[in-house]
Scaffold this motif. Structure first.
Motif, PDB file in Angstrom:
ATOM      1  N   ASP A 179       0.993  -1.174  -0.020  1.00  0.00           N
ATOM      2  CA  ASP A 179      -0.036   0.099  -0.027  1.00  0.00           C
ATOM      3  C   ASP A 179       0.987   1.412  -0.144  1.00  0.00           C
ATOM      4  O   ASP A 179       2.067   1.172   0.160  1.00  0.00           O
ATOM      5  CB  ASP A 179      -1.001   0.064   1.172  1.00  0.00           C
ATOM      6  CG  ASP A 179      -0.471  -0.034   2.625  1.00  0.00           C
ATOM      7  OD1 ASP A 179       0.994   0.489   2.599  1.00  0.00           O
ATOM      8  OD2 ASP A 179      -1.021  -0.405   3.333  1.00  0.00           O
ATOM      9  N   GLU A 180       0.347   2.537  -0.020  1.00  0.00           N
ATOM     10  CA  GLU A 180       1.145   3.815  -0.018  1.00  0.00           C
ATOM     11  C   GLU A 180       2.020   3.750   1.115  1.00  0.00           C
ATOM     12  O   GLU A 180       3.166   4.246   0.998  1.00  0.00           O
ATOM     13  CB  GLU A 180      -0.020   4.880  -0.086  1.00  0.00           C
ATOM     14  CG  GLU A 180       0.723   6.196  -0.562  1.00  0.00           C
ATOM     15  CD  GLU A 180      -0.300   7.196  -0.466  1.00  0.00           C
ATOM     16  OE1 GLU A 180      -0.054   8.334  -0.146  1.00  0.00           O
ATOM     17  OE2 GLU A 180      -1.204   7.046  -1.302  1.00  0.00           O
ATOM     18  N   LYS A 181       1.852   3.489   2.391  1.00  0.00           N
ATOM     19  CA  LYS A 181       2.241   3.377   3.425  1.00  0.00           C
ATOM     20  C   LYS A 181       3.445   2.704   3.277  1.00  0.00           C
ATOM     21  O   LYS A 181       4.840   2.969   3.557  1.00  0.00           O
ATOM     22  CB  LYS A 181       1.583   3.125   4.800  1.00  0.00           C
ATOM     23  CG  LYS A 181       2.256   3.291   6.102  1.00  0.00           C
ATOM     24  CD  LYS A 181       1.451   2.990   6.994  1.00  0.00           C
ATOM     25  CE  LYS A 181       2.312   2.770   8.520  1.00  0.00           C
ATOM     26  NZ  LYS A 181       1.553   2.444   9.476  1.00  0.00           N
ATOM     27  N   GLU A 182       3.467   1.324   2.731  1.00  0.00           N
ATOM     28  CA  GLU A 182       4.396   0.594   2.747  1.00  0.00           C
ATOM     29  C   GLU A 182       5.564   0.936   1.692  1.00  0.00           C
ATOM     30  O   GLU A 182       6.765   0.729   1.854  1.00  0.00           O
ATOM     31  CB  GLU A 182       4.094  -0.960   2.375  1.00  0.00           C
ATOM     32  CG  GLU A 182       3.316  -1.652   3.574  1.00  0.00           C
ATOM     33  CD  GLU A 182       2.463  -2.840   2.944  1.00  0.00           C
ATOM     34  OE1 GLU A 182       2.760  -3.990   3.709  1.00  0.00           O
ATOM     35  OE2 GLU A 182       2.285  -2.936   1.894  1.00  0.00           O
ATOM     36  N   LEU A 183       4.955   1.362   0.664  1.00  0.00           N
ATOM     37  CA  LEU A 183       5.854   2.177  -0.434  1.00  0.00           C
ATOM     38  C   LEU A 183       6.756   3.326   0.225  1.00  0.00           C
ATOM     39  O   LEU A 183       7.852   3.281  -0.124  1.00  0.00           O
ATOM     40  CB  LEU A 183       5.084   2.598  -1.867  1.00  0.00           C
ATOM     41  CG  LEU A 183       4.808   1.648  -2.732  1.00  0.00           C
ATOM     42  CD1 LEU A 183       3.941   2.224  -3.729  1.00  0.00           C
ATOM     43  CD2 LEU A 183       5.767   0.650  -3.187  1.00  0.00           C
ATOM     44  N   GLY A 184       6.190   3.904   0.867  1.00  0.00           N
ATOM     45  CA  GLY A 184       6.841   4.855   1.735  1.00  0.00           C
ATOM     46  C   GLY A 184       7.817   4.598   2.527  1.00  0.00           C
ATOM     47  O   GLY A 184       8.941   5.060   2.376  1.00  0.00           O
ATOM     48  N   VAL A 219       8.854   5.778  -6.848  1.00  0.00           N
ATOM     49  CA  VAL A 219       7.925   5.286  -6.037  1.00  0.00           C
ATOM     50  C   VAL A 219       6.674   5.451  -6.786  1.00  0.00           C
ATOM     51  O   VAL A 219       5.679   4.741  -6.855  1.00  0.00           O
ATOM     52  CB  VAL A 219       7.769   6.280  -4.642  1.00  0.00           C
ATOM     53  CG1 VAL A 219       6.141   5.781  -3.845  1.00  0.00           C
ATOM     54  CG2 VAL A 219       9.085   5.860  -3.602  1.00  0.00           C
ATOM     55  N   ARG A 220       6.403   6.512  -7.372  1.00  0.00           N
ATOM     56  CA  ARG A 220       5.296   7.039  -8.278  1.00  0.00           C
ATOM     57  C   ARG A 220       5.298   5.820  -9.366  1.00  0.00           C
ATOM     58  O   ARG A 220       4.025   5.489  -9.654  1.00  0.00           O
ATOM     59  CB  ARG A 220       5.308   8.276  -9.010  1.00  0.00           C
ATOM     60  CG  ARG A 220       4.341   9.042  -8.755  1.00  0.00           C
ATOM     61  CD  ARG A 220       4.553  10.546  -9.402  1.00  0.00           C
ATOM     62  NE  ARG A 220       5.664  11.072  -9.716  1.00  0.00           N
ATOM     63  CZ  ARG A 220       6.319  12.055  -9.025  1.00  0.00           C
ATOM     64  NH1 ARG A 220       5.950  12.174  -7.802  1.00  0.00           N
ATOM     65  NH2 ARG A 220       7.664  12.432  -9.458  1.00  0.00           N
ATOM     66  N   ASN A 221       6.413   5.458 -10.144  1.00  0.00           N
ATOM     67  CA  ASN A 221       6.387   4.713 -11.011  1.00  0.00           C
ATOM     68  C   ASN A 221       5.808   2.947 -10.666  1.00  0.00           C
ATOM     69  O   ASN A 221       5.034   2.252 -11.477  1.00  0.00           O
ATOM     70  CB  ASN A 221       7.752   4.527 -11.697  1.00  0.00           C
ATOM     71  CG  ASN A 221       8.052   5.570 -12.643  1.00  0.00           C
ATOM     72  OD1 ASN A 221       7.111   6.280 -13.002  1.00  0.00           O
ATOM     73  ND2 ASN A 221       9.294   5.735 -13.054  1.00  0.00           N
ATOM     74  N   ILE A 222       6.204   2.725  -9.378  1.00  0.00           N
ATOM     75  CA  ILE A 222       5.906   1.407  -8.728  1.00  0.00           C
ATOM     76  C   ILE A 222       4.662   1.452  -8.608  1.00  0.00           C
ATOM     77  O   ILE A 222       3.568   0.500  -8.981  1.00  0.00           O
ATOM     78  CB  ILE A 222       6.668   1.001  -7.526  1.00  0.00           C
ATOM     79  CG1 ILE A 222       8.210   0.984  -7.800  1.00  0.00           C
ATOM     80  CG2 ILE A 222       5.955   0.075  -6.911  1.00  0.00           C
ATOM     81  CD1 ILE A 222       9.201   0.779  -6.721  1.00  0.00           C
ATOM     82  N   ALA A 223       3.979   2.501  -8.005  1.00  0.00           N
ATOM     83  CA  ALA A 223       2.622   2.820  -7.648  1.00  0.00           C
ATOM     84  C   ALA A 223       1.573   2.878  -8.680  1.00  0.00           C
ATOM     85  O   ALA A 223       0.352   2.317  -8.796  1.00  0.00           O
ATOM     86  CB  ALA A 223       2.214   4.187  -6.835  1.00  0.00           C
ATOM     87  N   GLN A 224       1.998   3.143  -9.982  1.00  0.00           N
ATOM     88  CA  GLN A 224       1.113   3.236 -10.979  1.00  0.00           C
ATOM     89  C   GLN A 224       2.022   2.716 -12.169  1.00  0.00           C
ATOM     90  O   GLN A 224       2.423   3.155 -13.207  1.00  0.00           O
ATOM     91  CB  GLN A 224       0.961   4.921 -11.706  1.00  0.00           C
ATOM     92  CG  GLN A 224       0.577   5.926 -10.656  1.00  0.00           C
ATOM     93  CD  GLN A 224       0.569   7.462 -10.812  1.00  0.00           C
ATOM     94  OE1 GLN A 224       1.344   7.623 -11.704  1.00  0.00           O
ATOM     95  NE2 GLN A 224       0.104   8.170  -9.964  1.00  0.00           N
TER      96      GLN A 224
END
Length: 167
Positions: free
Chosen positions: A36-41, A54-59
């Motif tokens: 989730d966003e928190k884990e990526l952070g 991080v943006r590329n991984i999330a999208q």
């Protein structure tokens, strides 16, 4: 998993001190499923990842990509998961000096097979991160060909069924 050349591999908790504590004959593989966003952070914070990464991984973008950053490479590949729908699945790899991070949505069969093949007390700690990724991608290509063969058999079965239906 922290691989140690002395065959004392172990699971470790990720924290900000970890990347600096990895010895010369050690390699860290962080496999992250469904973050989730928190884990990526948290991952970005521990490994010093750029916001763009991080943006590329999330999208997900649905196609391979390679980006070079000052301290790491970010590679995105597409794998095919076998099953009833043969869906493509993206896999992000972040390759640092002595660590590799893999990030994916859902299970990735070839990663599971790779981890099982390695076992618990390997000598993967002797590898540098690019060599580990080369081994991982070699396993990916092998699994891809197995899936293509299976898909070919399915197509042959459909052809046979279609021909038998016309008799």
């Amino acid at each position: 998993r922290l691989f140690d050349a002395n065959r004392h591999d172990r699971e470790v908790e990720l924290d900000k001190r970890l990347p600096k504590a990895i010895a010369d004959e050690q390699l860290l593989w962080a496999d992250v499923a469904d973050p989730d966003e928190k884990e990526l952070g948290q991952i970005a914070d521990v490994f010093g990842l750029d916001r763009q990464t991080v943006r590329n991984i999330a999208q997900p973008i649905g196609r391979p990509r390679l980006e070079h950053f000052e301290r790491y490479l970010h590679v995105n590949i597409v794998t095919v998961e076998n099953g009833s729908d043969w869906r493509p699945r993206e896999l992000d790899l972040v390759v640092g000096e002595n660590h590799v991070i893999t990030v994916h949505r859902g299970s990735v069969a070839f990663l599971d097979d790779f981890a099982e093949r390695i076992g618990e007390n390997s000598d993967f700690g002797r590898l540098d991160a690019p060599s580990f990724v080369a081994s991982l991608l070699d396993w990916h290509v092998g699994s891809y060909f197995r899936i293509v063969e299976e898909l070919g058999r399915d197509v042959d079965d459909l052809d046979t069924q279609a021909l038998e239906a016309h008799d």
